[in-house]
Design an enzyme around this catalytic site. Structure first.
Site, PDB file in Angstrom:
ATOM      1  CG  ASP A  74      -2.394   1.320   0.980  1.00 41.76           C
ATOM      2  OD1 ASP A  74      -2.071   1.815  -0.111  1.00 41.76           O
ATOM      3  OD2 ASP A  74      -2.769   0.793   2.077  1.00 41.76           O
ATOM      4  N   PRO A 304      -0.767   5.964  15.814  1.00 36.50           N
ATOM      5  CG  PRO A 304      -1.141   5.013  14.529  1.00 36.50           C
ATOM      6  CD  PRO A 304      -0.480   5.600  14.636  1.00 36.50           C
ATOM      7  CB  SER A 306      -6.080  -1.565  18.914  1.00 38.82           C
ATOM      8  OG  SER A 306      -6.356  -1.035  20.296  1.00 38.82           O
ATOM      9  CG  MET A 307     -10.331  -0.520  17.272  1.00 39.05           C
ATOM     10  SD  MET A 307     -11.321  -2.106  16.577  1.00 39.05           S
ATOM     11  CE  MET A 307     -13.301  -1.046  16.387  1.00 39.05           C
ATOM     12  CG  HIS A 328       3.391   2.052  10.933  1.00 40.73           C
ATOM     13  ND1 HIS A 328       3.892   1.103  11.486  1.00 40.73           N
ATOM     14  CD2 HIS A 328       2.323   1.622  10.230  1.00 40.73           C
ATOM     15  CE1 HIS A 328       2.779  -0.274  11.690  1.00 40.73           C
ATOM     16  NE2 HIS A 328       2.463  -0.083  10.703  1.00 40.73           N
ATOM     17  CB  ALA A 330       0.242  -0.483  18.321  1.00 41.33           C
ATOM     18  N   GLY A 331       1.445  -1.495  16.020  1.00 37.41           N
ATOM     19  CA  GLY A 331       2.312  -3.485  15.750  1.00 37.41           C
ATOM     20  C   GLY A 331       1.777  -4.279  15.980  1.00 37.41           C
ATOM     21  CE  LYS A 398     -10.020  -0.062  12.936  1.00 34.49           C
ATOM     22  NZ  LYS A 398      -8.576  -0.375  12.795  1.00 34.49           N
TER      23      LYS A 398
END
Length: 399
Positions: A74, A304, A306-307, A328, A330-331, A398
């Protein structure tokens, strides 16, 4: 923490993560990257995890070469955020209407606009239309494999996509309200990436590599020129895509809070799947950041979580050992399939309590427990960035 340095074949592996926490497959990928003849440096971010060819969360500096798989499929994926003049007290108790209005304005998943968005009408973001005509004029120069898709590309401009892409309304520790979003170049960037990875794998100089997914283009070749053209076009597409979504978001916020006469600060924007031409130790290098942001001295960035956990606005410290980079996000700590097997919609409801968002089986793979703790990730890179603001989402859209 400072970094841990592990031995590599051509360069050391500088790691801002606990090596014991890195998956074996990801560690092997890092070791493979360190064997490339063109490599001049490798920095590993605390959100590192397995990816195609190269790990997500790695910064790779090469001289005279670039590895498409080290950019990510992406191309140009990244973040944008802006602080509004609203405060938490301005928000209604029920945020479902606002979430619905955002979803109407910004298509998600595979959705696209019925007609291409005309950036000239978007007053919400200064400069959103800058370079627009010249950008589309360059479409004829991209790879033949995607040329016939221009109509779709124009209608997808200003759309969120799916997977881990999101739109959020957040509140910081001072009760200021922020808009934040995460998206990339949509499927057209992926098609360009897949096309060029295939081309690179066929080139003679890549036949002896330890991993064919690490195939590179080398300087002063037509293949490198073609890739750079398409790469930079896709990075610009992603940047325009986020700018238009941000402008559409601001239109919705203005309408929904008309009496508040909402104003917006300066938009913070950063890629985290991209290539940059940078100079270190007197040498011009091509630096690929796959799941990493640039964190030069004083540069603002977005990391950022997670949600259900929250995010951070940061300012770079300009650490050259990390090629001026930071994580970039949390991973992931488990794959999407593993998350679907382990967690239920009830778990998702529990972990996103207090957030207006989808809570159905279609987003269980994005459950907070599938990600590393964002606070730990921030702590591991205190020599890369300083925290400017901590944000907690109240709405999460989302794809």
């Amino acid at each position: 923490m400072s970094y841990v340095e592990l031995p590599g074949a051509k360069v050391p592996i500088r790691m801002w993560a606990d090596p014991a926490s890195v998956e074996d497959v990801a560690m092997r990928q890092l070791e493979n990257v360190a064997t490339l003849p063109w490599i001049k440096g490798l920095a590993v971010m605390p959100d590192v995890h397995y990816g195609k060819g190269a790990t997500v969360g790695s910064v790779i500096a090469m001289h005279g070469a670039v590895c498409p798989a080290a950019v990510g499929v992406d191309i140009g994926c990244g973040m944008s955020a802006v602080r509004t003049s609203l405060t938490a007290n301005d928000l209604p108790g029920d945020l479902s209407r606002l979430r619905s209005k955002i979803e109407q304005a910004i298509p998600v998943g595979r959705g696209m606009h019925a007609d291409p968005v005309e950036p000239g009408r978007l007053y919400g973001l200064p400069g959103v239309a800058a370079g627009w005509d010249g950008f589309w004029d360059r479409f004829d120069g991209v790879a033949d494999s995607v040329k016939f898709r221009q109509e779709r590309a124009t209608k997808q401009m200003g759309t969120l996509g799916s997977g881990n892409h999101f739109w959020e309304l957040c509140v910081d520790s001072d009760d200021d309200v922020w808009i934040m979003l995460h998206s990339g170049s949509r499927n057209i960037g992926k098609e360009l990436a897949d096309h060029h990875i295939g081309t690179a794998q066929s080139l003679p100089h890549n036949q002896g590599l330890v991993d064919r997914d690490l195939a590179v283009f080398v300087a002063d070749t037509p293949q490198m020129a073609a890739y750079r053209n398409d790469l930079f076009w896709a990075q610009e597409y992603a940047k325009h895509n986020r700018a238009i979504m941000m402008a559409l978001s601001q239109e919705v916020i203005r309408r929904e809070f008309r009496k508040a006469k909402v104003t917006f600060g300066e938009v913070i924007s950063c890629h985290h799947n991209y290539v940059s031409e940078e100079r270190y130790d007197g040498m011009d290098l091509l630096v690929t950041r796959k799941g990493a942001i640039r964190a030069g001295s004083g540069e603002y960035g977005i990391i950022p979580g997670s949600m259900g956990t929250g995010s951070y606005i940061v300012k770079g410290l300009g650490n050259a050992a990390a090629f001026n980079s930071a994580s970039h996000g949390a991973g992931r700590r488990m794959s999407r399939n593993a998350a679907k097997r382990r967690f239920s919609t009830r778990d998702l409801e529990d972990q996103t309590r207090g957030v207006e968002c989808r809570k159905d089986s279609g987003v269980v793979d994005e459950i907070p427990a599938a990600y590393k703790p964002i606070e730990q990730v921030i702590e591991q890179q205190r020599d890369l960035v300083e925290v400017v603001a901590k944000l907690k989402q109240v709405i999460c859209v989302k794809g």
